[in-house]
Design a protein around this motif. Structure first.
Motif, PDB file in Angstrom:
ATOM      1  N   MET A   1       0.752  -1.155  -0.172  1.00 30.43           N
ATOM      2  CA  MET A   1      -0.205   0.119   0.090  1.00 30.43           C
ATOM      3  C   MET A   1       1.050   1.416  -0.019  1.00 30.43           C
ATOM      4  SD  MET A   1      -2.877   0.868   2.802  1.00 30.43           S
ATOM      5  CE  MET A   1      -4.084   2.120   2.273  1.00 30.43           C
ATOM      6  N   LEU A   2       0.590   2.369  -0.814  1.00 30.49           N
ATOM      7  CA  LEU A   2       1.236   3.507  -1.078  1.00 30.49           C
ATOM      8  C   LEU A   2       0.773   4.668   0.147  1.00 30.49           C
ATOM      9  CD1 LEU A   2       1.630   3.713  -4.872  1.00 30.49           C
ATOM     10  CD2 LEU A   2       3.398   3.085  -3.551  1.00 30.49           C
ATOM     11  N   THR A   3       1.644   5.254   0.603  1.00 26.16           N
ATOM     12  CA  THR A   3       1.388   6.490   1.272  1.00 26.16           C
ATOM     13  C   THR A   3       1.131   7.616   0.532  1.00 26.16           C
ATOM     14  OG1 THR A   3       3.549   7.531   1.669  1.00 26.16           O
ATOM     15  CG2 THR A   3       2.875   5.790   3.043  1.00 26.16           C
ATOM     16  N   ALA A   4       0.636   8.607   1.116  1.00 29.45           N
ATOM     17  CA  ALA A   4       0.302  10.033   0.070  1.00 29.45           C
ATOM     18  C   ALA A   4       1.772  10.413  -0.339  1.00 29.45           C
ATOM     19  CB  ALA A   4      -0.290  10.823   1.186  1.00 29.45           C
ATOM     20  N   PHE A   5       2.832   9.997   0.146  1.00 30.27           N
ATOM     21  CA  PHE A   5       4.089  10.336  -0.319  1.00 30.27           C
ATOM     22  C   PHE A   5       4.886   9.524  -1.125  1.00 30.27           C
ATOM     23  CE2 PHE A   5       2.951  12.600   3.981  1.00 30.27           C
ATOM     24  CZ  PHE A   5       2.990  13.932   3.255  1.00 30.27           C
ATOM     25  N   GLU A   6       4.249   8.841  -1.837  1.00 32.73           N
ATOM     26  CA  GLU A   6       4.914   7.620  -2.619  1.00 32.73           C
ATOM     27  C   GLU A   6       4.066   7.403  -3.995  1.00 32.73           C
ATOM     28  OE1 GLU A   6       6.955   4.321   0.537  1.00 32.73           O
ATOM     29  OE2 GLU A   6       4.834   4.095   0.188  1.00 32.73           O
ATOM     30  N   VAL A   7       4.932   7.128  -4.983  1.00 33.52           N
ATOM     31  CA  VAL A   7       4.357   6.520  -6.147  1.00 33.52           C
ATOM     32  C   VAL A   7       4.691   5.395  -6.630  1.00 33.52           C
ATOM     33  CG1 VAL A   7       3.948   9.056  -6.820  1.00 33.52           C
ATOM     34  CG2 VAL A   7       5.801   7.792  -7.253  1.00 33.52           C
ATOM     35  N   ALA A   8       4.201   4.717  -7.363  1.00 36.85           N
ATOM     36  CA  ALA A   8       4.670   3.567  -8.028  1.00 36.85           C
ATOM     37  C   ALA A   8       5.208   3.823  -9.306  1.00 36.85           C
ATOM     38  CB  ALA A   8       3.391   2.343  -8.131  1.00 36.85           C
ATOM     39  N   THR A   9       6.445   3.141  -9.654  1.00 36.01           N
ATOM     40  CA  THR A   9       7.023   3.238 -11.053  1.00 36.01           C
ATOM     41  C   THR A   9       6.658   2.288 -11.922  1.00 36.01           C
ATOM     42  OG1 THR A   9       8.758   1.850 -10.327  1.00 36.01           O
ATOM     43  CG2 THR A   9       9.191   4.152  -9.760  1.00 36.01           C
ATOM     44  N   PRO A  10       6.597   2.186 -13.141  1.00 35.05           N
ATOM     45  CA  PRO A  10       6.295   1.229 -14.075  1.00 35.05           C
ATOM     46  C   PRO A  10       6.915  -0.032 -13.815  1.00 35.05           C
ATOM     47  CG  PRO A  10       6.946   3.260 -15.300  1.00 35.05           C
ATOM     48  CD  PRO A  10       7.211   3.502 -13.926  1.00 35.05           C
ATOM     49  N   THR A  11       8.000  -0.285 -13.258  1.00 34.99           N
ATOM     50  CA  THR A  11       8.666  -1.480 -12.811  1.00 34.99           C
ATOM     51  C   THR A  11       7.955  -1.935 -11.623  1.00 34.99           C
ATOM     52  OG1 THR A  11      10.320  -0.474 -11.588  1.00 34.99           O
ATOM     53  CG2 THR A  11      10.830  -1.065 -14.085  1.00 34.99           C
ATOM     54  N   GLY A  12       7.006  -1.372 -11.034  1.00 34.96           N
ATOM     55  CA  GLY A  12       6.318  -1.737  -9.516  1.00 34.96           C
ATOM     56  C   GLY A  12       7.005  -1.132  -8.389  1.00 34.96           C
ATOM     57  N   ARG A  13       8.474  -0.706  -8.413  1.00 30.48           N
ATOM     58  CA  ARG A  13       8.996  -0.211  -7.418  1.00 30.48           C
ATOM     59  C   ARG A  13       8.357   1.111  -6.727  1.00 30.48           C
ATOM     60  NH1 ARG A  13      14.553   0.588  -9.880  1.00 30.48           N
ATOM     61  NH2 ARG A  13      15.601   0.499  -7.822  1.00 30.48           N
ATOM     62  N   THR A  14       8.470   1.518  -5.569  1.00 27.66           N
ATOM     63  CA  THR A  14       7.971   2.817  -5.045  1.00 27.66           C
ATOM     64  C   THR A  14       9.082   3.670  -4.882  1.00 27.66           C
ATOM     65  OG1 THR A  14       8.109   2.045  -2.749  1.00 27.66           O
ATOM     66  CG2 THR A  14       6.214   1.595  -3.743  1.00 27.66           C
ATOM     67  N   MET A  15       8.587   4.877  -5.044  1.00 24.52           N
ATOM     68  CA  MET A  15       9.687   6.045  -4.830  1.00 24.52           C
ATOM     69  C   MET A  15       8.780   7.253  -4.188  1.00 24.52           C
ATOM     70  SD  MET A  15      10.238   7.199  -8.768  1.00 24.52           S
ATOM     71  CE  MET A  15      10.594   9.021  -8.456  1.00 24.52           C
ATOM     72  N   ALA A  16       9.543   8.159  -3.722  1.00 23.61           N
ATOM     73  CA  ALA A  16       8.981   9.461  -3.039  1.00 23.61           C
ATOM     74  C   ALA A  16       8.512  10.169  -4.144  1.00 23.61           C
ATOM     75  CB  ALA A  16      10.006  10.070  -2.639  1.00 23.61           C
ATOM     76  N   ALA A  17       7.240  10.722  -3.748  1.00 24.10           N
ATOM     77  CA  ALA A  17       6.327  11.722  -4.983  1.00 24.10           C
ATOM     78  C   ALA A  17       6.978  12.621  -4.984  1.00 24.10           C
ATOM     79  CB  ALA A  17       5.054  11.784  -4.524  1.00 24.10           C
TER      80      ALA A  17
END
Length: 71
Positions: free
Chosen positions: A1-17
């Motif tokens: 589950m992503l927080t409001a400060f994260e985004v999913a990349t096309p490869t499925g990884r998460t990173m800071a928004a």
């Protein structure tokens, strides 16, 4: 589950928004339009100006996090 400060990349990884305002200094409209499209797609607000003088005038008006210059 992503927080409001994260985004999913096309490869499925998460990173800071990323967000904030970018000052784009570019005198060629076609390039400015292309760069603006990409930046806005990634969640940034873009302020576009055509010269360094205009950029200096806009700085006090916006909470700029990054400046992209055409040198």
């Amino acid at each position: 589950m992503l927080t409001a400060f994260e985004v999913a990349t096309p490869t499925g990884r998460t990173m800071a928004a990323m967000n904030g305002t970018i000052l784009l200094v570019e005198d060629e409209q076609s390039i400015a339009s292309l760069v603006r499209t990409y930046l806005e797609r990634d969640g940034f607000q873009v302020v576009h100006v055509r010269s360094g003088e205009d950029a200096l005038a806009e700085l006090p008006r916006h909470p700029v996090r990054l400046i992209v210059l055409d040198i």
